[in-house]
Motif scaffolding. Structure first.
Motif, PDB file in Angstrom:
ATOM      1  N   VAL A  67       0.841  -1.201   0.000  1.00  9.08           N
ATOM      2  CA  VAL A  67       0.000   0.000   0.000  1.00  9.08           C
ATOM      3  C   VAL A  67       0.877   1.253   0.000  1.00  9.08           C
ATOM      4  CG1 VAL A  67      -1.738   1.305   1.274  1.00  9.08           C
ATOM      5  CG2 VAL A  67      -1.923  -1.191   1.125  1.00  9.08           C
ATOM      6  N   ILE A  68       1.945   1.238   0.786  1.00 10.38           N
ATOM      7  CA  ILE A  68       2.885   2.362   0.795  1.00 10.38           C
ATOM      8  C   ILE A  68       3.511   2.527  -0.582  1.00 10.38           C
ATOM      9  CG2 ILE A  68       5.087   3.183   1.729  1.00 10.38           C
ATOM     10  CD1 ILE A  68       4.334   1.898   4.373  1.00 10.38           C
ATOM     11  N   PHE A  69       3.846   1.402  -1.219  1.00  6.16           N
ATOM     12  CA  PHE A  69       4.485   1.437  -2.527  1.00  6.16           C
ATOM     13  C   PHE A  69       3.593   2.110  -3.566  1.00  6.16           C
ATOM     14  CE2 PHE A  69       5.444  -0.682  -6.640  1.00  6.16           C
ATOM     15  CZ  PHE A  69       6.734  -0.223  -6.796  1.00  6.16           C
ATOM     16  N   ILE A  70       2.329   1.715  -3.630  1.00  3.90           N
ATOM     17  CA  ILE A  70       1.448   2.290  -4.644  1.00  3.90           C
ATOM     18  C   ILE A  70       1.134   3.753  -4.354  1.00  3.90           C
ATOM     19  CG2 ILE A  70      -0.750   1.604  -3.568  1.00  3.90           C
ATOM     20  CD1 ILE A  70      -1.797   1.010  -6.385  1.00  3.90           C
ATOM     21  N   ILE A  71       1.067   4.132  -3.084  1.00  5.23           N
ATOM     22  CA  ILE A  71       0.803   5.527  -2.740  1.00  5.23           C
ATOM     23  C   ILE A  71       1.999   6.405  -3.102  1.00  5.23           C
ATOM     24  CG2 ILE A  71       0.493   7.117  -0.805  1.00  5.23           C
ATOM     25  CD1 ILE A  71      -1.367   5.062   0.447  1.00  5.23           C
ATOM     26  N   ASN A 105     -14.158  12.860 -11.192  1.00  9.64           N
ATOM     27  CA  ASN A 105     -12.976  12.684 -12.034  1.00  9.64           C
ATOM     28  C   ASN A 105     -11.812  13.556 -11.565  1.00  9.64           C
ATOM     29  OD1 ASN A 105     -13.281  10.837 -14.523  1.00  9.64           O
ATOM     30  ND2 ASN A 105     -15.244  11.902 -14.454  1.00  9.64           N
ATOM     31  N   ASN A 106     -12.111  14.751 -11.112  1.00 11.69           N
ATOM     32  CA  ASN A 106     -11.053  15.614 -10.568  1.00 11.69           C
ATOM     33  C   ASN A 106     -10.449  14.996  -9.315  1.00 11.69           C
ATOM     34  OD1 ASN A 106     -11.314  17.569 -12.559  1.00 11.69           O
ATOM     35  ND2 ASN A 106     -12.851  18.736 -11.412  1.00 11.69           N
ATOM     36  N   TRP A 107     -11.300  14.376  -8.502  1.00 11.38           N
ATOM     37  CA  TRP A 107     -10.792  13.709  -7.292  1.00 11.38           C
ATOM     38  C   TRP A 107      -9.890  12.542  -7.671  1.00 11.38           C
ATOM     39  CZ3 TRP A 107     -10.744   8.894  -5.110  1.00 11.38           C
ATOM     40  CH2 TRP A 107     -10.354   8.822  -3.766  1.00 11.38           C
ATOM     41  N   TYR A 114      -5.112   6.524  -3.831  1.00 11.39           N
ATOM     42  CA  TYR A 114      -6.358   5.920  -3.365  1.00 11.39           C
ATOM     43  C   TYR A 114      -7.186   5.401  -4.541  1.00 11.39           C
ATOM     44  CZ  TYR A 114      -5.093   8.447   0.880  1.00 11.39           C
ATOM     45  OH  TYR A 114      -4.420   8.925   1.975  1.00 11.39           O
ATOM     46  N   SER A 115      -7.190   6.149  -5.645  1.00 11.98           N
ATOM     47  CA  SER A 115      -7.973   5.733  -6.813  1.00 11.98           C
ATOM     48  C   SER A 115      -7.477   4.409  -7.372  1.00 11.98           C
ATOM     49  CB  SER A 115      -7.892   6.811  -7.905  1.00 11.98           C
ATOM     50  OG  SER A 115      -8.380   8.042  -7.432  1.00 11.98           O
ATOM     51  N   ASN A 116      -6.155   4.228  -7.393  1.00 12.32           N
ATOM     52  CA  ASN A 116      -5.600   2.973  -7.905  1.00 12.32           C
ATOM     53  C   ASN A 116      -5.972   1.795  -7.014  1.00 12.32           C
ATOM     54  OD1 ASN A 116      -4.224   3.523 -10.353  1.00 12.32           O
ATOM     55  ND2 ASN A 116      -2.655   4.619  -9.208  1.00 12.32           N
ATOM     56  N   ILE A 117      -6.026   2.023  -5.716  1.00 12.59           N
ATOM     57  CA  ILE A 117      -6.428   0.951  -4.797  1.00 12.59           C
ATOM     58  C   ILE A 117      -7.900   0.584  -5.039  1.00 12.59           C
ATOM     59  CG2 ILE A 117      -6.777   0.315  -2.378  1.00 12.59           C
ATOM     60  CD1 ILE A 117      -4.377   2.099  -1.695  1.00 12.59           C
ATOM     61  N   PHE A 212     -14.908  -0.025 -13.486  1.00 10.83           N
ATOM     62  CA  PHE A 212     -14.529   1.128 -12.650  1.00 10.83           C
ATOM     63  C   PHE A 212     -15.075   2.414 -13.263  1.00 10.83           C
ATOM     64  CE2 PHE A 212     -11.263   4.472 -11.688  1.00 10.83           C
ATOM     65  CZ  PHE A 212     -11.557   4.607 -10.346  1.00 10.83           C
ATOM     66  N   GLY A 213     -14.918   2.571 -14.582  1.00  5.38           N
ATOM     67  CA  GLY A 213     -15.435   3.756 -15.270  1.00  5.38           C
ATOM     68  C   GLY A 213     -16.949   3.846 -15.207  1.00  5.38           C
ATOM     69  N   ILE A 214     -17.617   2.697 -15.405  1.00  2.37           N
ATOM     70  CA  ILE A 214     -19.086   2.677 -15.331  1.00  2.37           C
ATOM     71  C   ILE A 214     -19.554   3.048 -13.926  1.00  2.37           C
ATOM     72  CG2 ILE A 214     -21.121   1.172 -15.410  1.00  2.37           C
ATOM     73  CD1 ILE A 214     -19.733  -0.364 -17.680  1.00  2.37           C
ATOM     74  N   SER A 215     -18.870   2.549 -12.922  1.00  4.35           N
ATOM     75  CA  SER A 215     -19.227   2.857 -11.526  1.00  4.35           C
ATOM     76  C   SER A 215     -19.099   4.349 -11.238  1.00  4.35           C
ATOM     77  CB  SER A 215     -18.332   2.064 -10.569  1.00  4.35           C
ATOM     78  OG  SER A 215     -18.503   0.675 -10.746  1.00  4.35           O
TER      79      SER A 215
END
Length: 229
Positions: A67-71, A105-107, A114-117, A212-215
C-alpha cells in the motif's frame, strides 16, 4: 537508575529531537537498496510474479509494504503530471461544469494513490473470477495489484518526465508498455507456463477498468439526482 530508557520496553523515554540527521536517516531508510523501494522496483522489474507470490506466502520483509508502494509511486506521478500538465492534452471530461461527474474525475486525478487501490478492487474482482481455481483470496489479489499498479505509475512517471521535457507525445507508448507489463506480471504470478494466464490477466484488467469507469458514471449520476432534490 538510568531514566533515559523505559525499564520495561527498553525504549527511549523521550525520543531524540528531530533534526537534519533524523530526516536523512528516514529518507535513507525508505530508499536504501536492501529491502527498500529501489530493491522492490528492481525485483518487480526482473521477476514480478514470483517475488509477489513470495511476499504473500513466505517472506514479507524483502519488499516494501504494497500500500505504501502504490501511494508513493502514485504521488510521484501526480506531482510530475501537475508540474508538466501532461494529462491536459489527453484527458478531456465532457459534461457540465461543476457536475458531480467532473468532481469525481477531478478527485480521481488528484488522488491516484487511493484511486488505484479502488480500481484495483474492480480488477481483483475479475481476476478472482478468471483465476478462481487458484487458492488466493480477494485481498491477496489486491496486494498483487498494489505492487503491479504501483510499477505502472512508476512507468508513467518516467514517460511523463520525458514527454514534459521533449514535448513528444509518449504516454500512448507508456500505456502499451503498461498493458504488456501487467499481463506479464499477473500471468506470471498465477501460472507462468500457460499462455492463457497472460490473456486472462489482460482481459481482467480491461474489464476492471470498464467497470470502474461505469461505476464512476453511475455514482456521478446518482449524486446529480441527489443534488437536484
Amino acid at each position: 537508575m538510568n531514566e533515559e530508557f523505559c525499564p520495561k520496553c527498553k525504549q527511549n523515554v523521550k525520543p531524540k529531537r528531530i533534526d537534519g540527521h533524523y530526516i536523512l536517516h528516514e529518507i535513507e531508510h525508505v530508499l536504501h537498496f536492501e529491502r527498500g523501494i529501489l530493491y522492490t522496483i528492481r525485483e518487480l522489474l526482473i521477476n514480478p510474479g514470483e517475488n509477489i507470490k513470495n511476499f504473500i506466502s513466505e517472506n514479507r520483509s524483502r519488499l516494501v509494504k504494497p500500500v505504501i508502494f502504490i501511494i508513493i509511486t502514485s504521488l510521484m506521478y501526480t506531482l510530475i503530471n501537475h508540474f508538466f500538465h501532461i494529462e491536459e492534452s489527453y484527458i478531456k471530461i465532457d459534461g457540465a461544469k461543476g457536475s458531480q461527474l467532473n468532481t469525481i474525475n477531478n478527485w480521481v486525478q488528484s488522488h491516484y494513490g487511493y484511486s488505484n487501490i479502488i480500481m484495483g478492487g474492480f480488477i481483483a474482482f475479475w481476476l478472482k473470477i478468471f483465476f478462481r481455481k487458484y487458492d488466493y483470496n480477494f485481498f491477496e489479489i489486491l496486494i498483487l495489484l498494489c505492487f503491479v499498479l504501483g510499477m505502472e505509475m512508476l512507468m508513467f512517471s518516467v514517460f511523463a518526465i520525458f514527454e514534459g521535457l521533449t514535448k513528444y507525445h509518449l504516454m500512448q507508448i507508456a500505456a502499451v508498455i503498461m498493458l504488456i507489463y501487467f499481463s506479464w506480471a499477473v500471468g506470471q504470478f498465477f501460472d507462468k507456463t500457460r499462455i492463457s494466464s497472460y490473456f486472462k490477466a489482460l482481459v481482467s484488467y480491461i474489464l476492471g477498468m470498464i467497470t470502474f469507469g461505469i461505476s464512476i458514471m453511475i455514482l456521478g449520476a446518482l449524486m446529480n439526482l441527489v443534488m437536484q432534490h
